[in-house]
Design a protein around this motif. Structure first.
Motif, PDB file in Angstrom:
ATOM      1  N   ALA A   1      39.849   4.620 -66.163  1.00 49.11           N
ATOM      2  CA  ALA A   1      40.252   3.231 -65.950  1.00 49.11           C
ATOM      3  C   ALA A   1      39.234   2.451 -65.134  1.00 49.11           C
ATOM      4  CB  ALA A   1      41.612   3.193 -65.247  1.00 49.11           C
ATOM      5  N   LEU A   2      38.363   3.146 -64.429  1.00 46.09           N
ATOM      6  CA  LEU A   2      37.466   2.473 -63.485  1.00 46.09           C
ATOM      7  C   LEU A   2      36.528   1.485 -64.171  1.00 46.09           C
ATOM      8  CD1 LEU A   2      36.534   2.173 -60.602  1.00 46.09           C
ATOM      9  CD2 LEU A   2      35.011   4.126 -60.928  1.00 46.09           C
TER      10      LEU A   2
ATOM     11  N   LEU B   1      38.354  -1.098 -58.423  1.00 48.74           N
ATOM     12  CA  LEU B   1      38.637   0.278 -58.019  1.00 48.74           C
ATOM     13  C   LEU B   1      40.109   0.454 -57.655  1.00 48.74           C
ATOM     14  CD1 LEU B   1      37.822   3.148 -57.170  1.00 48.74           C
ATOM     15  CD2 LEU B   1      37.134   2.206 -54.946  1.00 48.74           C
ATOM     16  N   VAL B   2      40.647  -0.507 -56.910  1.00 45.39           N
ATOM     17  CA  VAL B   2      42.068  -0.445 -56.546  1.00 45.39           C
ATOM     18  C   VAL B   2      42.936  -0.461 -57.803  1.00 45.39           C
ATOM     19  CG1 VAL B   2      43.954  -1.687 -55.408  1.00 45.39           C
ATOM     20  CG2 VAL B   2      41.747  -1.463 -54.265  1.00 45.39           C
ATOM     21  N   GLY B   3      42.556  -1.298 -58.773  1.00 44.21           N
ATOM     22  CA  GLY B   3      43.298  -1.336 -60.030  1.00 44.21           C
ATOM     23  C   GLY B   3      43.261  -0.002 -60.757  1.00 44.21           C
TER      24      GLY B   3
ATOM     25  N   PHE C   1      45.546   2.371 -58.918  1.00 42.54           N
ATOM     26  CA  PHE C   1      46.925   1.979 -59.224  1.00 42.54           C
ATOM     27  C   PHE C   1      47.336   2.503 -60.603  1.00 42.54           C
ATOM     28  CE2 PHE C   1      49.782  -1.222 -61.168  1.00 42.54           C
ATOM     29  CZ  PHE C   1      50.870  -1.082 -60.322  1.00 42.54           C
ATOM     30  N   THR C   2      46.442   2.364 -61.572  1.00 37.74           N
ATOM     31  CA  THR C   2      46.716   2.855 -62.927  1.00 37.74           C
ATOM     32  C   THR C   2      46.919   4.362 -62.928  1.00 37.74           C
ATOM     33  OG1 THR C   2      45.390   1.063 -63.878  1.00 37.74           O
ATOM     34  CG2 THR C   2      45.810   2.969 -65.279  1.00 37.74           C
ATOM     35  N   ALA C   3      46.044   5.073 -62.211  1.00 42.05           N
ATOM     36  CA  ALA C   3      46.146   6.531 -62.159  1.00 42.05           C
ATOM     37  C   ALA C   3      47.442   6.972 -61.488  1.00 42.05           C
ATOM     38  CB  ALA C   3      44.942   7.101 -61.414  1.00 42.05           C
TER      39      ALA C   3
ATOM     40  N   TRP D   1      48.384   1.683 -68.168  1.00 43.88           N
ATOM     41  CA  TRP D   1      47.246   0.826 -68.504  1.00 43.88           C
ATOM     42  C   TRP D   1      47.636  -0.646 -68.496  1.00 43.88           C
ATOM     43  CZ3 TRP D   1      42.104   1.379 -68.985  1.00 43.88           C
ATOM     44  CH2 TRP D   1      41.585   2.681 -69.015  1.00 43.88           C
ATOM     45  N   SER D   2      48.796  -0.963 -69.021  1.00 43.50           N
ATOM     46  CA  SER D   2      49.238  -2.361 -69.050  1.00 43.50           C
ATOM     47  C   SER D   2      49.438  -2.897 -67.637  1.00 43.50           C
ATOM     48  CB  SER D   2      50.545  -2.488 -69.841  1.00 43.50           C
ATOM     49  OG  SER D   2      50.366  -2.078 -71.177  1.00 43.50           O
ATOM     50  N   ALA D   3      50.098  -2.100 -66.805  1.00 41.92           N
ATOM     51  CA  ALA D   3      50.341  -2.531 -65.426  1.00 41.92           C
ATOM     52  C   ALA D   3      49.032  -2.648 -64.657  1.00 41.92           C
ATOM     53  CB  ALA D   3      51.281  -1.547 -64.735  1.00 41.92           C
ATOM     54  N   GLY D   4      48.107  -1.708 -64.883  1.00 43.08           N
ATOM     55  CA  GLY D   4      46.821  -1.767 -64.198  1.00 43.08           C
ATOM     56  C   GLY D   4      46.017  -2.996 -64.588  1.00 43.08           C
TER      57      GLY D   4
END
Length: 252
Positions: free
Chosen positions: A4-5, A114-116, A119-121, A134-137
């Motif tokens: 996700a990064l 990075l925070v996103g 959060f996704t992880a 993924w949608s929320a991130g």
């Protein structure tokens, strides 16, 4: 998190990066950077302040006797590094302005990505739902509820604090014998970024309470993990690994 990064980092850069040729200092940035003796001292020859002085000064580089009441050494350390890099680029002719806040601003945006990703992880670990995570991130990164924290230099304290809080939550996935250290260090990072990291005292044990069975199905030990995570978070606020003089001034 690594998957996700990159996409979330690119999304943050696309949405929040300022025009480097039209970036100037707003009022708070003038106080935090231009008038901050700790940040600016890195360009002295030799530097007039050691790096460790960040833990003895307040958010604007002032001594305890003249503090504005905000103790946030992590942003000061990051700004000082960014200020030094900007000065080096200026010396090489790669930067139009030795005092440009652009790099300091860009750090915020990168950290927001990075925070996103973290959060996704975390959400994926808790829900096991890839699409939801993924949608929320993506929504988290794109929405940036407190936009100033991402696009304004001084908002680094908020972004770094959020990073510490989420890392503390992510540490709950660690084995029981390592989890307290992970939570402690993450909470300490958040606390050294902004005082609102106080929320970890509630967020971390609550997250442990509701996620232990999902994260550690073979041996959830729900109440033990909840209690230990609370103790580790509380220890970050009680340890005070700073000079007694600074602690007394900022935490009275």
């Amino acid at each position: 998190m690594s998957a996700a990064l990159l996409p979330l980092g690119v999304l943050a850069l696309a949405l929040f990066t300022r025009d480097p040729n039209r970036t100037n200092f707003i009022y708070d940035e003038q106080e935090a950077l231009l008038a901050n003796p700790y940040v600016r001292s890195i360009t002295d020859r030799p530097p007039s302040m050691a790096w460790r002085r960040a833990f003895e000064l307040d958010f604007w580089g002032r001594l305890p006797e003249a503090t504005i009441g905000s103790y946030r050494p992590i942003p000061n350390l990051i700004w000082r590094g960014a200020w030094w890099i900007t000065a080096q680029l200026r010396a090489l002719g790669k930067s139009p302005d030795a005092q440009s806040p652009f790099l300091c601003h860009w750090v915020n945006v990168l950290l927001h990505g990075l925070v996103g990703a973290i959060f996704t992880a975390c959400l994926f670990r808790f829900t096991r739902n890839r699409h939801l995570a993924w949608s929320a991130g993506a929504f988290f990164v794109a929405a940036a509820i407190l936009t100033e924290a991402v696009s304004g230099v001084v908002g680094l304290a908020d972004v770094a604090c959020g990073l510490g809080v989420l890392c503390a939550v992510a540490a709950l996935a660690m084995p029981m014998h390592l989890m307290p250290l992970g939570v402690f260090l993450a909470c300490l990072f958040g606390l050294f970024s902004k005082e609102t990291a106080l929320v970890t005292l509630a967020v971390v044990p609550l997250a442990a309470l509701v996620s232990s069975r999902t994260l550690h199905g073979h041996a959830p030990r729900i109440f033990a993990r909840t209690a230990v995570s609370f103790g580790a978070a509380a220890a970050a606020f009680e340890g005070k690994p700073l000079p007694a003089r600074a602690v007394g001034a900022f935490f009275r």
